[in-house]
Design an enzyme around this catalytic site. Structure first.
Site, PDB file in Angstrom:
ATOM      1  N   ASP A 564       0.859  -1.189   0.000  1.00 52.13           N
ATOM      2  CA  ASP A 564       0.000   0.000   0.000  1.00 52.13           C
ATOM      3  C   ASP A 564       0.898   1.243   0.000  1.00 52.13           C
ATOM      4  OD1 ASP A 564      -2.953   0.965   0.624  1.00 52.13           O
ATOM      5  OD2 ASP A 564      -1.564   2.196   1.809  1.00 52.13           O
ATOM      6  N   LEU A 565       0.574   2.240  -0.888  1.00 51.03           N
ATOM      7  CA  LEU A 565       1.377   3.460  -0.975  1.00 51.03           C
ATOM      8  C   LEU A 565       1.058   4.366   0.223  1.00 51.03           C
ATOM      9  CD1 LEU A 565       1.065   4.305  -4.785  1.00 51.03           C
ATOM     10  CD2 LEU A 565       2.899   3.048  -3.611  1.00 51.03           C
ATOM     11  N   ASP A 607      -4.787   2.434  -4.091  1.00 53.10           N
ATOM     12  CA  ASP A 607      -3.324   2.355  -4.088  1.00 53.10           C
ATOM     13  C   ASP A 607      -2.846   1.047  -3.492  1.00 53.10           C
ATOM     14  OD1 ASP A 607      -4.174   2.828  -1.545  1.00 53.10           O
ATOM     15  OD2 ASP A 607      -2.625   4.305  -1.058  1.00 53.10           O
TER      16      ASP A 607
END
Length: 694
Positions: A564-565, A607
């Site tokens: 996950d960003l 994301d």
């Protein structure tokens, strides 16, 4: 005068002469007269020999059976008897004549006279065979060879030219006389039978009577020879006269009647042929008419009556203008006039019948000179209605086929091949889609456009289907000359020969390239993320199940990495969704480059990303170390700057991962544990990776 020389009168005179020979005492004429008599006897013997040979030759060549008449069997048997018997008679008389030439005497007691006696015996046997209807079943060649062989053996056994072979004695002279009287009696007996019952013989009535008279004169000839114990000039003269008469009658019996029979046979043949010709002409499906020089009917067959609608009695003698339909009279007169000048002609016409149907006819006019050398015309009319209707249907079929072919060429890709798959014909659409010219395609097989997409088994099944005479349908990917691929829906139809084996094949194809591309695009979108091109959640689940099964089979570990960003929402809200989408694309590219071909990079949404790593090690510790190293490389790779619309971004990522080595746990459980590890990494300050036990 004619009545005086009738056979009955001749027989009466002959009997009177025979009686005179017996009554008048034996007279020996002067040497001059005797010499003349000897020459006359020589000529008589030559006459007998010639007649005997001619009878045998005539019998050899006279075979009415070949002409096919009712009495052919009897006539053939008569000819066989004459051939065999007179071949023997000929040889016996020739042997007798040879003795005369050798010793210059016709003494009835001479040793060579035995051959004359043999000849008489063979004559009576021939006449008896004809009288009693004896059948000779052998072929004429066999009978002739048998007769000649028997005669040769008889001559050799008799040995007439050796002086010791015959000793004169009163007993032998008496025996010879008795034998002569017995043969003469047989002649008279046969004559009686022939006169009394002529129809019971092999011969016709007139021939039987003729043979009876022949027997009478032959018998009288023998009686005259037996009139005295020694040679008698008067007896010999009478004997040879009767012999000449007998053989003259016999020649008439054989030659004249044979010629008459041939004449009758020829007349019968002509009549039979004329009858058959008339029957054939009447049965022909042709209208036949004969016209004289004034174009009036002389003859018509029944078909002409039906075609023209006039009876025979109403047609003969009428002018053609009175019979022919008025629609064709002018055309017919023009061609008939040319025919009278010796020129052939023909024309066609059509006429509407009473049932409103059209009748089509073809007319031939042929010059025909008649027996008076006046010009005549033979007119032949053939009803061609069926042929014309069939031709109209054929023309309609050809027109429809041409239109169909044009429509097919305009919308379909068509190719013809022989039974071996060699291309023999292609249309323009084939050349257009394949980028090959017609010359490059004809003479080659379809391997020239093989794309390599389909396995060998695909084409093997195709050939098994069409070579068995069945139609094949399917979709094929081909490669054009420029290397591009195109898809066609193909129907291959075999054309079968009389042996139900294919003679050639025709392949009809439709271009489905756009449809196939659309299907491929739809399938791609169903399994991939639209924005990044990575596998979507559905494909990721399938890949994970496959990877888990492979790890179990290979006894290795795999890893599921959840990513996950960090602070992506801030970038998306600050710089806009376009910049956020571009960032996601660049992150996806880095992820895709970092995994191997058998690994999977997927986007779950927003994301969030997932990496499925296969074969991280055979034991747990090695697998864990390998995955930690991979996560470290990924962290370094993702932390590098991103350039988007002249802006430079630095983005970090949080990761959580779990290990698996088979199907001991479910996919959902792996995701739960991976998501828990990711959540822990976020809570620990982000920009890090955390391992979670399953």
């Amino acid at each position: 005068m004619k009545a005086f020389f009738s056979l009955r009168n001749l027989v009466a005179a002959a009997m009177l002469l025979t009686l005179t020979v017996y009554v008048v005492p034996q007279q020996v004429l002067s040497p001059i007269v005797s010499e003349a008599l000897m020459e006359m006897q020589l000529l008589a013997e030559l006459f007998v020999i010639v007649i005997s040979a001619l009878i045998a030759i005539t019998a050899w060549n006279s075979l009415p059976a070949e002409l096919g008449f009712a009495r052919a069997g009897a006539e053939r048997n008569v000819n066989h008897i004459l051939l065999t018997g007179f071949s023997l008679v000929f040889i016996m008389h020739a042997a007798y004549l040879y003795g005369f030439v050798d010793e210059h005497t016709f003494d009835p007691t001479h040793k060579t006279t035995v051959f004359l006696f043999y000849a008489r015996v063979f004559e009576i046997m021939v006449f008896a065979a004809l009288t009693f209807g004896i059948k000779l079943r052998a072929s004429r060649k066999t009978l002739l060879m048998a007769g000649l062989s028997f005669a040769a053996v008889l001559v050799l056994i008799t040995e007439p030219y050796t002086p010791a072979a015959h000793v004169q004695s009163a007993n032998s002279i008496f025996a010879y006389a008795v034998a002569g009287y017995m043969v003469a009696l047989l002649y008279f007996g046969l004559a009686y039978l022939l006169f009394s019952q002529p129809t019971a013989t092999l011969l016709q009535h007139e021939r039987a009577c003729q043979l009876a008279y022949t027997c009478v004169f032959s018998g009288l000839s023998l009686l005259c020879l037996q009139s005295h114990e020694t040679a008698s000039d008067l007896g010999e003269l009478a004997s040879h006269v009767f012999t000449l008469v007998a053989y003259t009658l016999l020649s008439k019996l054989t030659f004249v009647f044979t010629f008459e029979q041939y004449s009758q046979n020829l007349k019968q043949i002509q009549q039979q042929n004329q009858t058959e010709l008339n029957t054939l002409i009447q049965a022909l499906p042709l209208s036949i008419a004969r016209l004289d020089h004034s174009l009036r009917y002389r003859y018509v067959n029944t078909t002409h009556e039906k075609v023209m609608g006039f009876h025979l009695d109403d047609t003969i003698g009428k002018h053609v203008d009175e019979i022919l339909p008025h629609e064709i009279r002018e055309t017919a007169r023009m061609h008939l006039a040319k025919a009278l000048e010796g020129k052939h002609g023909n024309f066609n016409y059509s006429i509407e019948k009473v049932d409103s149907k059209m009748a089509y006819r073809h007319v031939q006019v042929v010059p025909e000179p008649d027996e008076h050398n006046d010009g005549g015309v033979l007119m032949i009319i053939l009803d061609t209605s069926d042929q014309e209707i069939m031709q109209q249907k054929v023309r309609q079929f050809v027109r429809e086929l041409t239109e169909l072919n044009a429509a097919l060429d305009a919308h379909a890709i068509v190719a013809f091949t022989d039974r071996n798959g060699i291309i023999t014909k292609v249309n323009d659409k084939f050349c257009e889609i394949s980028k090959f010219s017609r010359a490059e395609l004809i003479g080659r097989t379809h391997k020239i456009i093989n794309s390599g997409v389909h396995p060998t088994a695909f084409f093997k099944d195709l050939w098994q289907t069409i070579s068995s005479g069945q139609v094949w349908n399917g979709e094929i990917c081909n490669r054009a000359k420029d290397g591009s691929l195109y898809w066609v829906h193909t129907t291959i139809v075999p054309f079968l020969g009389p042996d139900n084996k294919p003679l050639q094949y025709v392949a009809i194809r439709a271009d489905i390239t756009e449809r196939k591309l659309a299907e491929e695009r739809a399938n791609y979108l169903a399994l991939h993320d639209v924005l990044t091109g990575l596998a979507n959640r559905r494909l990721m689940h399938e890949r994970l199940e496959i990877t888990m099964a492979n790890c179990q089979r290979m006894s290795v570990h795999g890893a599921l990495i959840m990513l996950d960003l960090d602070k992506f929402k801030h970038i998306n809200d600050t710089y806009g969704h376009a910049s956020g989408d571009e960032l996601l694309k660049q992150v996806a590219k880095r992820l895709q480059r970092s995994v191997r071909g058998n690994d999977t990079a997927a986007r779950l949404g927003g994301d969030e990303f997932v990496l499925i790593i296969s074969d991280t090690g055979t034991d747990f510790q090695t697998a864990k170390e390998t995955t930690l190293q991979f996560c470290a490389r990924m962290k370094t790779l993702l932390n590098q700057h991103y350039e988007i619309d002249e802006h430079v971004f630095k983005v970090t990522a949080s990761m959580g991962f779990v290990l698996f080595n088979g199907n001991q746990v479910s996919v959902d459980h792996l995701f739960e544990r991976g998501d828990a590890a990711l959540y822990e990494a976020k809570n620990l300050g982000k920009d890090r990776y955390v391992f979670s036990e399953v």
